[in-house]
Design a protein around this motif. Structure first.
Motif, PDB file in Angstrom:
ATOM      1  N   LEU A  93       2.678  27.937 -18.659  1.00  0.00           N
ATOM      2  CA  LEU A  93       1.897  27.701 -17.461  1.00  0.00           C
ATOM      3  C   LEU A  93       0.405  27.770 -17.782  1.00  0.00           C
ATOM      4  O   LEU A  93      -0.380  26.932 -17.348  1.00  0.00           O
ATOM      5  N   LEU A  94       0.057  28.773 -18.580  1.00  0.00           N
ATOM      6  CA  LEU A  94      -1.353  28.933 -18.945  1.00  0.00           C
ATOM      7  C   LEU A  94      -1.844  27.725 -19.725  1.00  0.00           C
ATOM      8  O   LEU A  94      -2.960  27.254 -19.528  1.00  0.00           O
ATOM      9  N   ARG A  95      -0.977  27.271 -20.601  1.00  0.00           N
ATOM     10  CA  ARG A  95      -1.356  26.087 -21.366  1.00  0.00           C
ATOM     11  C   ARG A  95      -1.619  24.931 -20.411  1.00  0.00           C
ATOM     12  O   ARG A  95      -2.539  24.158 -20.603  1.00  0.00           O
ATOM     13  N   GLY A  96      -0.801  24.860 -19.387  1.00  0.00           N
ATOM     14  CA  GLY A  96      -0.996  23.823 -18.381  1.00  0.00           C
ATOM     15  C   GLY A  96      -2.372  23.914 -17.758  1.00  0.00           C
ATOM     16  O   GLY A  96      -3.066  22.912 -17.587  1.00  0.00           O
ATOM     17  N   TYR A  97      -2.786  25.160 -17.456  1.00  0.00           N
ATOM     18  CA  TYR A  97      -4.086  25.319 -16.817  1.00  0.00           C
ATOM     19  C   TYR A  97      -5.218  25.043 -17.795  1.00  0.00           C
ATOM     20  O   TYR A  97      -6.223  24.435 -17.445  1.00  0.00           O
TER      21      TYR A  97
END
Lengths: 522, 443
Positions: free
Chosen positions: B104-108
């Motif tokens: 998810l963080l990578r997504g952000y």
């Protein structure tokens, strides 16, 4: 690439050991403590000397067992990897080039060995100042030197003919070269002489002890393990000038010590401990008895602290965690406390906390009480709360712990009267801890008295309330904090002019209560 | 497929409406076992991923797919492998969920997830913390103890690993916090909106880890970036209440009772009227604050809805009010464990001063008035022998207190400003102020 390493660059290991010494000394936090109640705050303790003030060096203390205390010349790093700008004479460069010429390479000598030998040779030359004058062109190549060394080593054994193969019964000199191999593992691709193969080495390890015993003229050791390690110790002793000092790979299990000396100086380890320099528990027990006697006799803290640290280190590396360990830490903690060495005291306390948690017997209550007093000293509310939370109902009834709790509560409520009564009646060695904050509490009480009492109070009242030893001491305390004009002689008795004092002691008080920050805080 | 119909529709619906909270709900691992089974039986990891990707063609979908995938797998092992040796199931869940968060963080960070999807981050972080706690509990209670690593260290502590996963979680959360904090996108699009939620979660974790001191960094960071942040009042109320509560408790622990009172009062005012549990928490610290700052006690009416607080505070309050020193000590002792646990013991202990003041005040009042001169207002007798106070204190504390200690206590009262006047040691007399001998009490 050219060999261009710095001439004076110390080897990493050596550097680390000297730093270790420096930090060791700064760890002694000189804190004023009194020797007896009568001397509180009047006799400043001298800070610890920077050099060890040992008593007469015990004859049984072989300085050579401790290699790092006698640092070997720094082995320079591999020439090819050096990038510094020292100007090496062309002769040296040529010599190195010659050594690595394919035609001169020897298949029985690994590259690592060669590099080590090269380094050794060049460093020695540099250090003895002959680097520029030596005839490098006619210097034997490293591989030649190594071959010669091997031959030298083999000769006596072959002539003795007790051991048919060189695999068995290598002598101390022989081990030297092996160590080079240990330190810089050979390339897997390089050809290895037959006696260097894994099997050979294993065989050596397995048979060595027996072999050795057969030819041994050394004193009988309790087990073969010891004799082997003793051998290793000898090897180490003769090894200073070699490449050996590099860190060996960490061993998997705890060290089993073989050192038989009672005393040993503390040296912060920069590599894996060597069994020959680690004392097994039964020796350490004797050490403890010796140290107890010496502490009683000489009161030489620098010596005692050093010895205790090395004892703790030996226990740690052997992972000895039993009641004896607890005893060592407890005694060291008490001595450190007596000498106001909070750094060491804290280290001991931290370990003790963990050791008690393992369920080992000792004096947990005594040390819990110290801990509470210590938190009062450092005004560490969070930890104090944690300490309270950890106490069981039974512990709260313990004399020492109850005393510490009462001290806490007296201070929390500002009841200095009760606080000083408790101060005068402190179990164990808690008074040494209380000494550390009794000064600021006296100032606090003095502020109270100045604000609450008009016009004056007899000096004797201050003496008694704040538990000074004498009127003189009380007067001195007032004078020391800027109350020169607050004492008055009235018909032969001295009075303290509280009304006139006003807020005079607020400044010193605030200063005394300013945050306490101590190294090694727990 | 079942999975597609249940989860997928909801997801795409939430997505198209740009409803962050609804989207977040689809990420929640709290799915009924039955549903899970359907999902698990009906599909496999690859299917999920590809179908979701097909449907939305967004990075978010990928994450969601993986999330579901991971958690299902972990949950599956939870349900399915009961018979096997005690494997640390929750540890696996925790690790899998950490991966989810990382995705998810990578997504952000790399794929430009929009700010409105931030609730997804909330729900994932919240669950990460829950899993960490479960993993720790599970490990601590299981016999499979990993002591080897511990044994190798010089400094060992048997408790070192007690909160292993939660500590790991705290580190991760603090990373998330930084990612929110350092977003430089325009404020409407900024992840900064996530700061307070994550900060709250992080503070809560630090409290649980007993390392409240680490919280300072969080508060400082929020304070430092104050100007770049949206106005505090623009954040959801729920986040503000929690944050103010944490801030207040931290100030309380540092004995900064004035600031603590301000923050806690703010939290109290913002708190939803039906959030009884939360109000109770706030009062636990607000009441001691008032005792120290204003020497005031809670009324019975205030405590009415909170039986727990009544039990905690009422006995003590009564003793303070009546000036019953001995009973105060007993009450404090009685509640000690609970007080210490809530870290209010050391603060409440100081209530003894107020109890003492009230007792001394009684003595003062009992002495009555000077003989009134005709036509003048009666004046209280302000000269009180130390012995009288001593008698009162001895009576109150049910033990004999000598005069010197009594003087010490009186000096303390004067020094702290609870009492105005002075002690004359020569005459064994306390001379109290004619106007307001006990400030703030009407006499």
């Amino acid at each position: 690439m050219m060999p261009t390493w710095p001439a004076a660059a110390p080897a990493p290991g050596v550097q680390a050991s000297s730093t270790a010494y420096a930090t060791t000394y700064s760890a002694y936090t000189p804190v004023q403590v009194r020797q007896s109640f009568g001397q509180a705050y009047t006799v400043p303790q001298p800070s610890y000397p920077v050099t060890h003030t040992y008593g007469p060096a015990p004859p049984s203390m072989p300085s050579a067992t401790n290699p790092a205390s006698n640092p070997s010349p720094p082995p320079p790093a591999v020439p090819e990897q050096q990038k510094t700008k020292i100007d090496w004479p062309d002769s040296v460069r040529r010599y190195v080039q010659r050594a690595f010429m394919p035609a001169n390479l020897d298949s029985t000598v690994t590259r690592a060995e060669m590099e080590a030998k090269l380094k050794e040779t060049i460093t020695q030359a540099n250090e003895s100042g002959v680097m520029y004058t030596l005839d490098w062109d006619s210097m034997p190549l490293p591989q030649q030197m190594i071959r010669e060394e091997r031959a030298r080593v083999l000769r006596p054994h072959l002539s003795k003919s007790e051991t048919p193969t060189p695999t068995q019964a290598p002598t101390a000199k022989k081990r030297k070269s092996w160590d080079v191999n240990d330190a810089a593992p050979a390339d897997s691709s390089s050809t290895t002489p037959p006696w260097r193969t894994g099997a050979g080495r294993l065989q050596d390890r397995v048979t060595f002890a027996n072999d050795r015993r057969q030819i041994a003229d050394e004193p009988l050791k309790p087990s073969s393990k010891f004799s082997r390690a003793d051998k290793r110790q000898k090897r180490n002793e003769g090894e200073y000038k070699t490449y050996r000092e590099d860190t060996p790979p960490p061993s998997a299990g705890p060290v089993v010590g073989t050192c038989q000396d009672l005393e040993k100086r503390y040296l912060r380890l920069t590599s894996a401990p060597k069994p020959s320099q680690v004392r097994p528990p039964h020796i350490l027990r004797q050490t403890l008895e010796l140290l107890k006697k010496r502490w009683k006799k000489d009161q030489n803290y620098a010596y005692i602290c050093d010895q205790f640290k090395s004892m703790r280190q030996d226990l740690t590396v052997q992972r000895v965690r039993d009641e004896f360990t607890v005893e060592v830490y407890e005694i060291h903690a008490r001595i450190a406390l007596e000498k106001g060495d909070l750094g060491e005291y804290n280290q001991c306390q931290t370990q003790l906390k963990a050791l008690y948690k393992l369920g080992l017997k000792g004096k947990p209550n005594e040390f819990k009480a110290y801990r509470i007093l210590y938190y009062i000293h450092t005004a560490n509310r969070t930890e104090l709360n944690n300490a309270l939370a950890d106490l069981t109902a039974a512990e709260k009834k313990d004399k020492a712990i109850k005393h510490a709790l009462d001290v806490r509560s007296a201070l929390a409520l500002g009841n200095y009267h009760r606080f000083f009564q408790l101060y005068n009646d402190t179990p164990n060695m808690g008074a040494y801890l209380m000494d550390m904050f009794v000064g600021r509490e006296r100032l606090h009480a003095l502020c109270n008295i100045c604000k609450a009492y008009k016009q004056d109070v007899p000096l004797r009242f201050v003496t008694e309330e704040l538990y000074f030893e004498s009127d003189v001491e009380a007067a001195q305390f007032i004078l020391d904090h800027g109350g020169q004009d607050l004492l008055d002689d009235r018909n032969g008795s001295i009075v303290f002019l509280t009304a006139k004092a006003g807020n005079r002691f607020e400044g010193p008080r605030a200063k005394a209560f300013a945050r306490v920050d101590i190294k090694g805080q727990i | 497929m079942a999975f597609d119909s249940v989860f997928f529709n909801e997801f795409s619906d939430a997505w198209s409406r740009r409803d962050g909270y609804r989207l977040a709900r689809t990420l929640s691992p709290e799915v009924s076992a039955e549903e899970l089974k359907t999902i698990y039986n009906s599909t496999n990891a690859h299917d999920i991923k590809s179908s979701v990707r097909r449907g939305l063609q967004g990075n978010a979908a990928l994450v969601v797919g993986i999330a579901r995938d991971e958690i299902n797998a972990a949950r599956e092992s939870d349900g399915g492998n009961d018979s096997e040796s005690p494997q640390l199931v929750w540890t696996k869940v925790f690790e899998a969920w950490t991966d989810v968060l990382n995705q998810l963080l990578r997504g952000y960070q790399n794929h430009g997830f929009e700010a409105w999807t931030i609730p997804c981050l909330y729900i994932v972080c919240k669950n990460l913390r829950a899993f960490a706690i479960k993993a720790d509990d599970e490990r601590n209670s299981s016999s499979v103890e990993d002591t080897t690593a511990n044994n190798l260290q010089d400094d060992f502590d048997p408790d070192t690993n007690k909160n292993q996963k939660l500590e790991e979680c705290a580190r991760t959360l603090s990373r998330v916090f930084m990612i929110c904090q350092t977003d430089r996108a325009p404020i409407e699009e900024s992840r900064k909106w996530g700061s307070y939620y994550i900060a709250n979660l992080l503070l809560k974790t630090y409290f649980k880890l007993n390392s409240a001191s680490l919280s300072k960094n969080i508060l400082n960071s929020l304070r430092a970036s104050g100007r770049d942040m949206p106005d505090f009042s623009a954040f959801p109320k729920s986040q503000r209440v929690t944050f103010k509560y944490h801030e207040g408790v931290l100030a309380f622990l540092e004995e900064n009772y004035v600031q603590a009172e301000t923050c806690l009062t703010e939290a109290w005012d913002l708190c939803h009227k039906d959030a009884v549990r939360n109000k109770e928490r706030i009062l636990t610290y607000l009441i001691p604050c008032h005792l120290i700052n204003n020497h005031t006690l809670p009324t019975k009416k205030l405590l009415e809805p909170y039986p727990r607080l009544q039990k905690l505070f009422l006995p003590l309050c009564q003793c303070i009010k009546r000036g019953e020193l001995h009973k105060f000590d007993l009450a404090l002792q009685e509640g000690e464990d609970e007080f210490v646990k809530r870290r209010i013991y050391l603060t409440l202990e100081r209530g003894r001063d107020i109890a003492l003041r009230n007792l001394l005040r009684k003595v003062f009042i009992a002495r009555g008035f000077e003989e009134a001169k005709p036509g003048e207002k009666p004046v209280r007798r302000t000269r009180v022998p130390v012995a009288e106070f001593a008698a009162a204190i001895s009576l109150g504390s049910e033990e004999k207190i000598d005069n010197d200690e009594v003087e010490c206590l009186l000096a303390n009262m004067i020094y702290k400003g609870h009492m105005k006047g002075y002690i004359s040691r020569q005459h064994g007399m306390v001379v109290l102020s004619k106007s307001g001998a006990f400030p703030g009490t009407g006499v």
